[in-house]
Design an enzyme around this catalytic site. Structure first.
Site, short mmCIF file in Angstrom:
data_model
loop_
_atom_site.label_atom_id
_atom_site.label_comp_id
_atom_site.label_asym_id
_atom_site.label_seq_id
_atom_site.Cartn_x
_atom_site.Cartn_y
_atom_site.Cartn_z
N GLU A 46 0.82 -1.21 0.00
CA GLU A 46 0.00 0.00 0.00
C GLU A 46 0.86 1.26 0.00
OE1 GLU A 46 -2.95 2.13 -0.67
OE2 GLU A 46 -3.61 0.14 -0.02
N ASP A 50 1.09 4.10 -3.00
CA ASP A 50 0.68 5.49 -2.76
C ASP A 50 1.80 6.48 -3.06
OD1 ASP A 50 -1.68 4.40 -1.96
OD2 ASP A 50 -1.49 4.90 0.16
N SER A 322 -7.60 1.83 -3.75
CA SER A 322 -6.41 2.27 -3.04
C SER A 322 -5.45 2.96 -3.99
CB SER A 322 -5.70 1.09 -2.38
OG SER A 322 -6.41 0.63 -1.26
N ASP A 363 -18.34 11.58 -17.41
CA ASP A 363 -19.45 10.78 -16.91
C ASP A 363 -19.28 9.32 -17.34
OD1 ASP A 363 -21.82 9.99 -15.83
OD2 ASP A 363 -23.11 11.11 -17.21
N GLY A 383 -25.09 10.80 -15.32
CA GLY A 383 -25.11 11.60 -14.11
C GLY A 383 -24.48 10.85 -12.95
N ASP A 385 -23.95 8.30 -9.95
CA ASP A 385 -24.45 6.97 -9.61
C ASP A 385 -23.61 6.43 -8.46
OD1 ASP A 385 -22.13 5.37 -10.81
OD2 ASP A 385 -22.84 6.45 -12.57
#
Length: 406
Positions: A46, A50, A322, A363, A383, A385
């Protein structure tokens, strides 16, 4: 969780040679330190992911590594928030689930309480089931995220990788009998802190022609919802893994009501004829916590598929929100830099601006999420969701929107 210096340099050598030798600035909280004694994927993946991407995308901006907890007592988000705000220190709670209590200041080599300055963009890649915590605890912590927004800090958090289920492998749901997120089918399990209305929750997308491969933390063959769109367009993140399917996290909070900035988007989502019928069928089949009254997440999404990451010296392929969360946070950092160079303040809490300018995002109209026995659970549509939010960022359009704000 600790990044490995040699992994950073291998990644930078391949993609950003000018950054070889550069490191994040470690901000130690409650004895936080860099653990390099054990080179294991659970410790390193992780953090390697990152910081390899955050540093490569935002250079020459300074990237902070907020390390919480010493080698004897690990810390959590609450301890980090207490270090940012001394008035929050009294909210640390050791009476929670014995497996996940808030560590108390007395257990640390040193105690930080309101003496750490938060970064202007804060990215959180970990999620927990909303129902794991007492409601009062959630509300108090959520206020801290609101405070950070008012201070000019943008808080970004991943929406999870198991659709409407929690992040506990293979993705668990709220047991209809006990009310606890420990079932493989049942009520949808909203994620925390994604469900807090004062943070920006990031879901996941992938390319329609996404290739497969890799042996990272989340790998496997991609399950693509195909249509007549061109090959370079995006669909909702959806990957088949051994024994489980990983899809963009999303849903509706059972604790927090719809915030004012989201009212129109949520109402439109439920009122769409085809989507409304699908949501009604979910409710008829037992998903009773699905209502338009709860805060919806994610707010936005970003690519969550096929990230190349060096982990313990090996180049791996990694999937998940992540990855999309720190990438979106990096985009906001770049916009902040543009504003600072123009003599303007950082953007801070961005959700009202995003919902007022949905045209600044791409979108995402195809793809689904799965989980808790619902297949599909939510569907990407025109739009906002509950799979991809408002969509994925277009840097140029987002920058124009935020540069035109005082």
């Amino acid at each position: 969780m600790t990044w490995l210096p040699e992994d950073l340099d291998k990644f930078f050598g391949l993609f950003r040679p000018d950054l070889v030798g550069q490191r994040p600035v470690v901000d130690s909280i409650d004895g936080g330190y860099l653990q390099t004694s054990y080179n294991l994927t659970p410790f390193n993946l992780e953090a390697d992911l990152d910081f390899q991407y955050a540093m490569a995308l935002t250079s020459p901006a300074t990237v902070l590594d907020i390390q919480v907890g010493d080698e004897f007592v690990s810390g959590d988000i609450n301890n980090m928030l207490a270090a940012f705000d001394r008035y929050y220190c009294g909210s640390l709670d050791s009476s929670l689930d014995p497996q996940y209590p808030d560590p108390q200041p007395g257990g640390y080599n040193k105690t930080d309480c309101g003496n750490v300055t938060p970064p202007k963009v804060l990215s959180i890649s970990y999620t927990d089931p909303e129902d794991k915590f007492p409601i009062a605890y959630l509300k108090r912590q959520c206020i801290e995220f609101l405070k950070l927004g008012l201070m000019g800090v943008t808080v970004v958090a991943s929406s999870g990788d198991y659709g409407p289920a929690s992040g506990y492998s293979p993705g668990t749901c709220i047991n209809n009998t006990t009310g606890v997120s420990n079932a493989t089918t049942g009520e949808f399990s909203p994620q925390w802190p994604a469900a807090c209305p004062w943070i920006t929750s990031v879901g996941g997308t992938q390319r329609l022609t996404q290739s497969t491969g890799g042996n990272g933390s989340v790998t496997g063959t991609t399950n693509v919802i195909r249509n007549t769109q061109t090959a370079d367009e995006e669909t909702a993140f959806n990957v088949v893994l051994p024994g489980v399917q990983s899809t963009s996290g999303g849903g509706f909070s059972n604790v927090f009501p719809v915030p004012a900035y989201q009212h129109k988007a949520i109402s439109t989502y439920f009122d769409r004829r085809h989507e409304g019928a699908h949501l009604a069928s979910l409710q008829e089949n037992g998903f009773l916590n699905l209502t338009r009254a709860g805060r919806g997440f994610p707010d936005v999404s970003a690519l969550a598929s096929t990230y190349l990451v060096y982990v313990e010296g090996v180049l791996e392929t990694v999937y998940g929100t992540s990855a999309s969360a720190p990438v979106f946070a990096s985009i906001i950092t770049l916009i902040n830099n543009e504003r600072l160079n123009a003599g303007k303040a950082p953007v801070g809490f961005i959700n009202p601006v995003l919902y007022a300018h949905p045209d600044a995002l791409n979108d995402i109209k195809t793809g689904v999420s799965l989980g808790c026995g619902a297949n599909p659970a939510f569907r990407a549509t025109e739009g906002w969701d509950a799979v991809t939010g408002l969509g994925s960022p277009d840097f140029a359009r987002l920058k124009d929107v935020f540069m035109n704000i005082l």
